[in-house]
Structures are given as C-alpha cells and as structure tokens.
Design an enzyme around this catalytic site. Sequence first.
Site, PDB file in Angstrom:
ATOM      1  N   LYS A   1     -16.974  28.932 -29.944  1.00 57.27           N
ATOM      2  CA  LYS A   1     -17.684  28.519 -28.711  1.00 57.27           C
ATOM      3  C   LYS A   1     -16.716  28.975 -27.468  1.00 57.27           C
ATOM      4  CE  LYS A   1     -19.814  25.235 -27.617  1.00 57.27           C
ATOM      5  NZ  LYS A   1     -19.725  23.890 -27.909  1.00 57.27           N
TER       6      LYS A   1
ATOM      7  N   LYS B   1      -8.205   4.251   2.683  1.00 58.16           N
ATOM      8  CA  LYS B   1      -7.411   5.242   2.244  1.00 58.16           C
ATOM      9  C   LYS B   1      -7.560   6.013   0.878  1.00 58.16           C
ATOM     10  CE  LYS B   1      -3.800   3.795   4.541  1.00 58.16           C
ATOM     11  NZ  LYS B   1      -4.800   2.724   5.530  1.00 58.16           N
TER      12      LYS B   1
ATOM     13  N   SER C   1       0.892  -1.298  -0.196  1.00 60.32           N
ATOM     14  CA  SER C   1      -0.115  -0.071   0.033  1.00 60.32           C
ATOM     15  C   SER C   1       0.822   1.205   0.025  1.00 60.32           C
ATOM     16  CB  SER C   1      -0.788   0.111   1.196  1.00 60.32           C
ATOM     17  OG  SER C   1      -0.229   0.076   2.443  1.00 60.32           O
TER      18      SER C   1
ATOM     19  N   GLN D   1      -7.318  -1.398   5.102  1.00 60.78           N
ATOM     20  CA  GLN D   1      -6.300  -0.710   4.481  1.00 60.78           C
ATOM     21  C   GLN D   1      -6.839  -0.039   2.952  1.00 60.78           C
ATOM     22  OE1 GLN D   1      -2.300  -2.228   3.800  1.00 60.78           O
ATOM     23  NE2 GLN D   1      -2.607  -2.888   1.887  1.00 60.78           N
TER      24      GLN D   1
ATOM     25  N   THR E   1     -38.826  28.319 -10.759  1.00 60.03           N
ATOM     26  CA  THR E   1     -39.026  26.933 -10.089  1.00 60.03           C
ATOM     27  C   THR E   1     -39.495  26.120 -11.205  1.00 60.03           C
ATOM     28  OG1 THR E   1     -41.620  27.411  -9.948  1.00 60.03           O
ATOM     29  CG2 THR E   1     -40.472  27.883  -7.888  1.00 60.03           C
ATOM     30  N   HIS E   2     -39.079  24.886 -11.052  1.00 64.63           N
ATOM     31  CA  HIS E   2     -39.133  23.873 -12.516  1.00 64.63           C
ATOM     32  C   HIS E   2     -38.295  24.538 -13.739  1.00 64.63           C
ATOM     33  CE1 HIS E   2     -42.902  21.996 -10.423  1.00 64.63           C
ATOM     34  NE2 HIS E   2     -42.911  23.401 -10.140  1.00 64.63           N
TER      35      HIS E   2
ATOM     36  N   ASN F   1      -1.619  -1.201  13.786  1.00 66.87           N
ATOM     37  CA  ASN F   1      -3.180  -0.869  13.858  1.00 66.87           C
ATOM     38  C   ASN F   1      -3.625   0.239  14.626  1.00 66.87           C
ATOM     39  OD1 ASN F   1      -3.226  -3.607  12.814  1.00 66.87           O
ATOM     40  ND2 ASN F   1      -4.174  -4.654  14.479  1.00 66.87           N
TER      41      ASN F   1
ATOM     42  N   GLU G   1     -18.578  22.599 -15.458  1.00 67.70           N
ATOM     43  CA  GLU G   1     -18.870  21.345 -15.587  1.00 67.70           C
ATOM     44  C   GLU G   1     -18.076  20.263 -14.762  1.00 67.70           C
ATOM     45  OE1 GLU G   1     -19.582  20.685 -19.954  1.00 67.70           O
ATOM     46  OE2 GLU G   1     -18.887  22.908 -19.891  1.00 67.70           O
TER      47      GLU G   1
ATOM     48  N   SER H   1     -13.287  25.679 -28.117  1.00 67.76           N
ATOM     49  CA  SER H   1     -13.437  24.399 -29.023  1.00 67.76           C
ATOM     50  C   SER H   1     -12.494  24.104 -29.924  1.00 67.76           C
ATOM     51  CB  SER H   1     -15.013  24.205 -29.687  1.00 67.76           C
ATOM     52  OG  SER H   1     -14.930  23.003 -30.777  1.00 67.76           O
TER      53      SER H   1
ATOM     54  N   TYR I   1      -9.040  -5.105  14.019  1.00 71.14           N
ATOM     55  CA  TYR I   1      -8.668  -4.993  12.602  1.00 71.14           C
ATOM     56  C   TYR I   1      -8.721  -6.006  11.801  1.00 71.14           C
ATOM     57  CZ  TYR I   1      -5.401  -3.366   9.134  1.00 71.14           C
ATOM     58  OH  TYR I   1      -4.784  -2.956   8.023  1.00 71.14           O
TER      59      TYR I   1
ATOM     60  N   ASN J   1     -16.739  27.502 -23.609  1.00 69.64           N
ATOM     61  CA  ASN J   1     -17.316  26.592 -22.833  1.00 69.64           C
ATOM     62  C   ASN J   1     -17.152  26.834 -21.303  1.00 69.64           C
ATOM     63  OD1 ASN J   1     -18.251  25.155 -25.155  1.00 69.64           O
ATOM     64  ND2 ASN J   1     -16.589  24.091 -25.313  1.00 69.64           N
TER      65      ASN J   1
HETATM   66  N1  ARG Z   1      -1.105  -0.977   5.935  1.00 68.96           N
HETATM   67  C1  ARG Z   1      -1.951  -1.139   6.758  1.00 68.96           C
HETATM   68  C2  ARG Z   1      -3.350  -0.294   6.716  1.00 68.96           C
HETATM   69  O1  ARG Z   1      -3.161   0.757   6.295  1.00 68.96           O
HETATM   70  C3  ARG Z   1      -1.550  -0.962   8.310  1.00 68.96           C
HETATM   71  C4  ARG Z   1      -2.017  -1.805   9.460  1.00 68.96           C
HETATM   72  C5  ARG Z   1      -1.558  -3.145   9.097  1.00 68.96           C
HETATM   73  N2  ARG Z   1      -1.936  -4.018  10.436  1.00 68.96           N
HETATM   74  C6  ARG Z   1      -1.927  -5.500  10.150  1.00 68.96           C
HETATM   75  N3  ARG Z   1      -2.212  -5.652  11.191  1.00 68.96           N
HETATM   76  N4  ARG Z   1      -1.580  -5.801   8.957  1.00 68.96           N
HETATM   77  O2  ARG Z   1      -4.487  -0.772   7.414  1.00 68.96           O
END
Ligand code: ARG
Length: 473
Positions: free
Chosen positions: A299, A341, A39, A338, A171-172, A126, A306, A293, A333, A301
């Site tokens: 044009k 993110k 990751s 993971q 309205t509408h 964790n 948008e 354009s 956990y 735009n």
């Molecule tokens: N890269 C992991 C995450 O974002 C970190 C936590 C990993 N913990 C584990 N017990 N493998 O969640």
Amino acid sequence: MAPPPISPPETPGQPTGQSLWGGRFSAKPADVMQAINVSIGTDQRLWRQDIEGSRAHCEMLAASGIIGREDADAILSGLDQIEAEISEGRFPFREAFEDIHMNIEARLAELIGEAAGRLHTARSRNDQVATDFRLWVREQADQVMALITEVQRALLDQAERHAEVIMPGFTHLQPAQPVTFGHHLMAYVEMLARDRGRFQDARARLNECPLGAAALAGSPFPIDRHRTAAVLGFERPMRNSLDAVSARDFALEVLAAASILGGHLSRLSEEIVVWMTPQFGFVRLPDDLTTGSSIMPQKRNPDAAELVRAKTGRLTGAFVALSTVMKGLPLAYSKDMQEDKPPVFEAMDALMLALNATLAMVRALRPDEGRMLAAAGSGYSTATDLADWLVRELNLPFRQAHHITGRAVMMAETAGVGLDDLSLDQLQSLEPRIHSGIYEVLSVKASVNSRQSHGGTAPDQVRARIRQWKEML
Ligand code: ARG
C-alpha cells in the site's frame, strides 16, 4: 509557541480572580462556577494581542492626561516584563485568574504594585477581549491570504510545466472531453483567488477598533479612541459602543470564508486521492507525503490528501458552532461570547495545516503523462468533436449530428475499438457525406488544441492565463 502548563486553582488564602472583581461578594465562587467560567486554557493564545492592546490603551491614557506619566511608564515596563515571561515560557498562567486579561493584570500588579490598577481605567474586559480577538483574527486572515498565494504559485508552476499534458476531463466522474493537466490545475488557481478575495473583504470589514467602548456604553473619561485605533492599525474606532462589544460577525465571516476555502481544498484532495489509485494512476506523490499500511505491504496511501479533505468538517463545524452561540444573544455582552474563541482557534489551526499540506502536495505532484493520455483517449472522449465536425463541415443541425455520433460510438463500442479506429466506410454508412477530414478531429490532441475559446483548454489559452496570473501575483 507552546504555552506553559497552567497551575491548578489557588489554595485558600492566596489571591484569585475575585481579587479583581470580588468587592461586593462575600463568598468565593463554587468549584463548578470556577470550572465553567475559566477560559485561560484557551484564551491565553491572545496574550500578544492583549499586551499590544494594553500598551496602546496605556499610552493613550497618559497622553490624554487620564493617568500620570510615571504610572504609565511603570505599566509599560511591567508589560515588557510579562511579554518576556510569556515568550520565554515562565509566565504563571493561573486558572484562579479566569482569563488572559485578568492573568496579565494580576501579574502586572505583582510586578509593579498599585500603578497596575490604573491600566483598567476607561476600559472593560468587554472591549478589551473584542479588540484582542479582532487583532488575532486579522493576523490569521493575513497569514491565510499569504498561504493561499503560495499555493496558487505552486499550482501555476505545475500548470506551466504541464500545459500540454493531456488528460480526460470528467463530468459525473465519467470521461467527458480531453483537457490538459495544466488547465485542470488552473481551475484551482481561480477558486483560490476568490477565496483570498473573501478573506480580504472580511478583513476590510473587521478592521475597526472596539477599544474605548468600555463595558457597553462608552466612557466618561476624555479618551482618544482615534488614537488607540490608529496605533493598533485599525481604520477607525467602531461607531457604536454597544455594537463594538457585541459584534462577532467579523469572526463568522472569516469562518465562512474558511469553510468555503476548505471545500475547495477538499475537492483538490479528493482528486489527488482518485488520481493516485492504481486504477487511475494519473499522479504520484513522493514517499514523504504518503504512508504505508501496517498489514498490506504493497500500500501507498494518500493520507495527507484524505486529511485535508476531512479538515473541512472542522471549518464548517466552527462556523455552525459560533453562529449558534451568537444567535439570539441580546445586546450587549453576554458570557456566551466567551465560547467564540475555541471554534475559531481550532478552525484556523486546521486551515493552516490544510493549506500547508496542500502546498506540499501540489509542489510534489508528478503526473504520469502516458497514463493520462491513454485515459484521455478512452471512453470516446472525442465524440463531441465528431459531432461538432458534422455541424461545421456538413452543416447538420447539432441534434442530428449528436444522433449520428451516438450511432458511431455504439458501432465502435460493439467492435471494441476507438472512434478513430472506425473505417471511412463504416462512418459513411452512418452519413454518406463524411470524408477523411474527420480523422483530424478524432485525436485527443486535435480536440484539446481546438478549444481556443476564452477560458478553454487549448494550451495557448492556458499559457495566456498562466502569464496573466504570474503578473497578478
Ligand atoms: N473571558 C471573557 C471572554 O472571553 C472576557 C470578557 C469578560 N467580560 C465580562 N463582563 N465577564 O468573553
């Protein structure tokens, strides 16, 4: 910050993430294991928060006598070096070390040797990742709130400048009653205030510290969670270690707020798109905020508007993505988390861009007052004023007044004229008691000025709201 490129997986014989957790393993991870697990490409964005969290943890470990002062100092200076390496773009991010936490820890070991191994005492990835992510989301929420305020200020300036500019209210998307451009813009000031409130509420709830929950059950070491929480600017340590490492509702709340805010920005953008059509011709944006354009030379735009309108999809999509990841996960956990993110990073990037583009457009909008006024008078937009006059002056029941007004509109439409072009004779054929006083309410200006009720579109009212907001911001 554009992070430096990631180096490919290590060649055999070199250290890997396994060197941090591989004691009980006799085989290296398969390529596909490594590929799905890694990751660092995403979570390297947490590097500042990771270092900040590690500093707080390290100081606390030393102050509580869990690690020696010398080791702590070595760790802290190693973290300083890593901070410099990353901000100068010369940190070796390595996929072999999986994520940002292990990349930093592995680098620390390279820089300071054995003492690095003491940093992870009484801590797990964790609680570490939960802490980093909260810090990151908190910072973003603060930035979003500040940007919302900027957009509100820009709207207020425009509203003040155009408090008297009359346009059709719809309205509408059909002309309904005349309003002022200032009043219309102030509607967005109100929406954005509620949006900021939602981020504020989310921030207040997220501002608790998971650090020290360790893997899931807490720690046998005499750690001081209140200290780390305070150092990191959290209100308090989280009360339950299982919850601390499992909770991601803080991110969901921010995404929900982002999604609602995105919806508001998309409505404003949609209006800008419509107002900029030659058919409406209500507003202009300068060259630098529009595009041409490649085939149609005439044009102009409204691409920025948008795209702001479209970014909403990512925001709502991010909420759906994360809530789907979290749904049904057992405590505490799981690696599923993971996947929390990418949607949050993507959504926040999109939101910042959308807010900045909105800010630029709002500042640059130039209304065409003549076209707005002309449009405000078309479509019989003062018909309600006529009906209200019949109620006030002749004491007719509103329903009856509505009916007579409808006949007047039909008469004007058949003759191809406006309501105020009908002669008194014509109006009296519909209701004999109508007198010339009626013409005072048939103009759009009179209509707008008459709407003095709290929150109404009369310029005095709008100015009063603008003053109030200027004080509040
Ligand atoms: N890269 C992991 C995450 O974002 C970190 C936590 C990993 N913990 C584990 N017990 N493998 O969640």
